[in-house]
Design an enzyme around this catalytic site. Structure first.
Site, PDB file in Angstrom:
ATOM      1  N   ASP A  62       0.832  -1.204   0.000  1.00  7.51           N
ATOM      2  CA  ASP A  62       0.000   0.000   0.000  1.00  7.51           C
ATOM      3  C   ASP A  62       0.868   1.257   0.000  1.00  7.51           C
ATOM      4  OD1 ASP A  62       0.893  -0.209   2.606  1.00  7.51           O
ATOM      5  OD2 ASP A  62      -1.090  -0.169   3.536  1.00  7.51           O
ATOM      6  N   GLU A 117       9.342  -4.485  10.589  1.00  5.63           N
ATOM      7  CA  GLU A 117       9.747  -3.171  10.075  1.00  5.63           C
ATOM      8  C   GLU A 117      10.120  -2.208  11.190  1.00  5.63           C
ATOM      9  OE1 GLU A 117       8.194   0.548   7.260  1.00  5.63           O
ATOM     10  OE2 GLU A 117       6.985  -1.277   7.411  1.00  5.63           O
ATOM     11  N   LYS A 130      -1.228  -9.508   2.734  1.00  6.26           N
ATOM     12  CA  LYS A 130      -0.484  -9.094   3.930  1.00  6.26           C
ATOM     13  C   LYS A 130      -1.363  -8.186   4.777  1.00  6.26           C
ATOM     14  CE  LYS A 130       3.105  -6.159   3.832  1.00  6.26           C
ATOM     15  NZ  LYS A 130       2.656  -5.068   4.765  1.00  6.26           N
TER      16      LYS A 130
END
Length: 275
Positions: free
Chosen positions: A49, A187, A118
């Site tokens: 995204d 992340e 995801k």
């Protein structure tokens, strides 16, 4: 007689089986051309995204719609023949209920042909991941710095700088694994925590701003290629394509203005009459 060679696409199960083996290579991809170039070198391509920020110019990923993700996912699937294609479920498309998530995830798979979706989040989203996995939808998790929660974090901030915060991230990782995710993106977390997560999980960790000891790595392709002026700390530039692009466009503009383009070799002429 012609021989048609079928290229076998990597599956989510194969990515899961790569835990602790040769590092998994991944990049984002948003369109067919870049997907085709990256495909031979990547184990999976993520239609992130992040397309909202990189391609559409949004300041965050929050405005990205399900239709946008499907459109870009279709393009990437046309370009990639070998790599597993994973598509992000955008903000608002899965948080309401497991049933909402299944409706939207099944649409993504049906309309794109991708191999997995995801989802961002940890403990609170584990029930949804379990619901999807039990209904045949492979799910990749995403913990640590989750961009869809940018407003809660107060910006894109590194996670786990204080060890007191590790317990929640570890709980998120464990919950995602137990729910059935085949891999998890880690992340923007401090390196020791990324190593700890990699050691504690039986599914592959895919690092971005995490650790070289993760089971794989992912970067936004445009960051890695050298587009944009802001470079996150965790990005290594492998090219300088923005400068090359600007140089090429300037040369084109100069040639047009001076009438050097098109040249005689680049225009069509009448056929010579015979006789």
């Amino acid at each position: 007689m012609s021989i048609h060679q079928t290229i076998k696409r990597i599956t989510a199960a194969e990515i899961r089986s790569r835990k602790g083996q040769e590092p998994i290579v991944s990049l984002t991809a948003y369109q067919a051309y870049s997907a085709r170039i990256a495909d031979p070198y990547c184990d999976f391509l993520l239609v992130g995204d992040s397309v909202g920020m990189v391609v559409h110019g949004f300041e965050t990923t929050l405005p990205v719609s399900l239709d946008m993700m499907i459109l870009h996912g279709q393009a990437v699937m046309r370009g990639a023949k070998k790599a597993l294609v994973v598509i992000d479920m955008p903000f608002g498309s899965y948080e309401e209920s497991p049933e909402q998530a299944f409706s939207n995830a099944s649409r993504i798979l049906a309309e794109t042909g991708c191999g997995a979706v995801k989802l961002e989040g940890g403990v609170y989203i584990a029930e949804t991941i379990d619901f999807l996995c039990k209904r045949g939808i492979p799910v990749m998790g995403h913990i640590g710095l989750t961009p869809q929660a940018v407003n809660r974090f107060g910006g894109f901030k590194t996670q786990g700088r204080n060890e007191s915060n590790w317990q929640q991230i570890e709980a998120d990782a464990a919950a995602i694994e137990e729910a059935g995710a085949f891999a998890v993106v880690v992340e923007g977390v401090v390196e020791p925590l990324a190593v700890r997560l990699t050691e504690m999980l039986s599914i592959p960790t895919i690092g971005i701003g995490a650790s070289s000891q993760c089971d794989g790595q992912i970067l936004v392709m445009e960051d890695m290629l050298g587009y944009g002026t802001w470079v996150p700390k965790f990005v290594r530039r492998y090219g300088a394509l923005e400068q090359e692009m600007e140089k090429a466009i300037k040369s084109y503009a100069d040639d047009v203005k001076s009438r050097a383009f098109p040249s005689e070799a680049e225009i069509y002429k009448l056929k010579q009459k015979s006789g």
